[in-house]
Write an enzyme that holds these catalytic residues in place. Structure first.
Site, mmCIF file in Angstrom:
data_model
loop_
_atom_site.group_PDB
_atom_site.id
_atom_site.type_symbol
_atom_site.label_atom_id
_atom_site.label_comp_id
_atom_site.label_asym_id
_atom_site.label_seq_id
_atom_site.Cartn_x
_atom_site.Cartn_y
_atom_site.Cartn_z
ATOM 1 N N LYS A 283 28.352 11.610 8.001
ATOM 2 C CA LYS A 283 27.336 11.755 9.050
ATOM 3 C C LYS A 283 27.882 12.705 10.105
ATOM 4 C CE LYS A 283 24.434 9.196 12.281
ATOM 5 N NZ LYS A 283 24.027 7.844 12.720
ATOM 6 N N VAL B 57 23.033 12.934 7.399
ATOM 7 C CA VAL B 57 23.987 12.283 6.508
ATOM 8 C C VAL B 57 23.988 13.015 5.172
ATOM 9 C CG1 VAL B 57 24.669 10.120 5.399
ATOM 10 C CG2 VAL B 57 23.530 10.075 7.633
ATOM 11 N N ASP C 201 19.725 -2.546 15.296
ATOM 12 C CA ASP C 201 18.808 -1.713 14.504
ATOM 13 C C ASP C 201 18.820 -2.158 13.046
ATOM 14 O OD1 ASP C 201 16.938 0.309 14.080
ATOM 15 O OD2 ASP C 201 18.465 1.861 13.781
ATOM 16 N N LEU D 175 21.595 13.409 2.238
ATOM 17 C CA LEU D 175 21.158 12.055 1.910
ATOM 18 C C LEU D 175 20.039 11.592 2.833
ATOM 19 C CD1 LEU D 175 24.563 10.210 1.297
ATOM 20 C CD2 LEU D 175 22.858 10.863 -0.419
ATOM 21 N N GLY D 176 20.087 11.995 4.096
ATOM 22 C CA GLY D 176 19.077 11.545 5.042
ATOM 23 C C GLY D 176 19.371 12.063 6.428
ATOM 24 N N GLY E 70 18.628 11.163 10.916
ATOM 25 C CA GLY E 70 18.192 10.259 11.961
ATOM 26 C C GLY E 70 18.130 10.998 13.277
ATOM 27 N N GLY E 71 17.981 10.266 14.345
ATOM 28 C CA GLY E 71 17.827 10.873 15.657
ATOM 29 C C GLY E 71 19.029 11.650 16.134
ATOM 30 N N MET E 72 20.246 11.163 15.828
ATOM 31 C CA MET E 72 21.453 11.837 16.307
ATOM 32 C C MET E 72 22.120 12.703 15.264
ATOM 33 S SD MET E 72 23.636 9.462 18.917
ATOM 34 C CE MET E 72 24.340 8.477 17.639
ATOM 35 N N GLY E 73 21.891 12.427 13.990
ATOM 36 C CA GLY E 73 22.666 13.147 13.001
ATOM 37 C C GLY E 73 22.009 13.249 11.651
#
Length: 189
Positions: free
Chosen positions: A67, A52, A155, A44-45, A47-50
């Protein structure tokens, strides 16, 4: 370590009975084996840490957003602690204006959190036709729920607002802060 991860990190294709679908091409990694009772369907997407993924709950049915902490961060205690804080912040908030946490395993080799899957575009992806009054009211309700739990999201961006059928929902508590916690972010992170 799963052999599927090695293929996925190199941008390979995955196929198998884990999802009963044709090969899926991935960019970074895909936990094809699933996490807990959740079987991964597609990315799905990220980010910086993980990363999804859309996943299916094989025990209770239904879809979840799964995630997982990036594999290269799993051995770093600071990132594991930040991920644990994200899960704690998301669990503290109650109300229909966020994605409800349905499961997590912070002690897994690759920690993960599962939340209810929210179908719909992000506010960033939305184009014309957004009801601004409903959006404002929904976001005000979300912030009230978040702050009532003693959490500061930190955020709230268009990418972290999903426009669902029942109104906007806030997701991603990755850098959230709550009153009894210490700060784990620093300049540049």
């Amino acid at each position: 370590p799963n052999p599927v991860v090695n293929a996925a990190v190199t941008g390979g294709s995955l196929a198998g009975p884990w999802c009963g679908r044709p090969a899926i091409s991935v960019g970074r990694f895909l936990p094809a084996w699933g996490m807990g009772p959740y079987r991964v369907i597609r990315p799905l997407g990220s980010g910086g840490m993980g990363e999804v993924f859309l996943a299916v709950d094989d025990e209770r049915g239904g879809e979840v957003a799964l995630k997982v902490l990036r594999p290269e961060l799993c051995a770093d205690p600071a990132f594991r602690q930040r991920f644990a804080r994200e899960v704690e912040a998301a669990r503290r908030v109650q109300g229909r204006s966020i994605a409800r946490v349905v499961g997590a395993d912070l002690d897994a080799e690759q920690p993960w959190i599962a939340t209810e899957y929210l179908a719909g575009p992000t506010l960033r992806e939305a184009h014309d036709g957004v009801d601004l009054r409903a959006l404002a009211a929904g976001l005000a309700r979300a912030l009230a729920d978040i702050h009532a739990a003693g959490v500061v999201h930190r955020d709230l961006t268009p990418s972290n607002v999903i426009l669902g059928a029942d109104g906007p929902r806030v997701v991603d508590f990755g850098i959230a802060w709550f009153g009894d916690a210490t700060t784990l972010t620093r300049t540049g992170t």
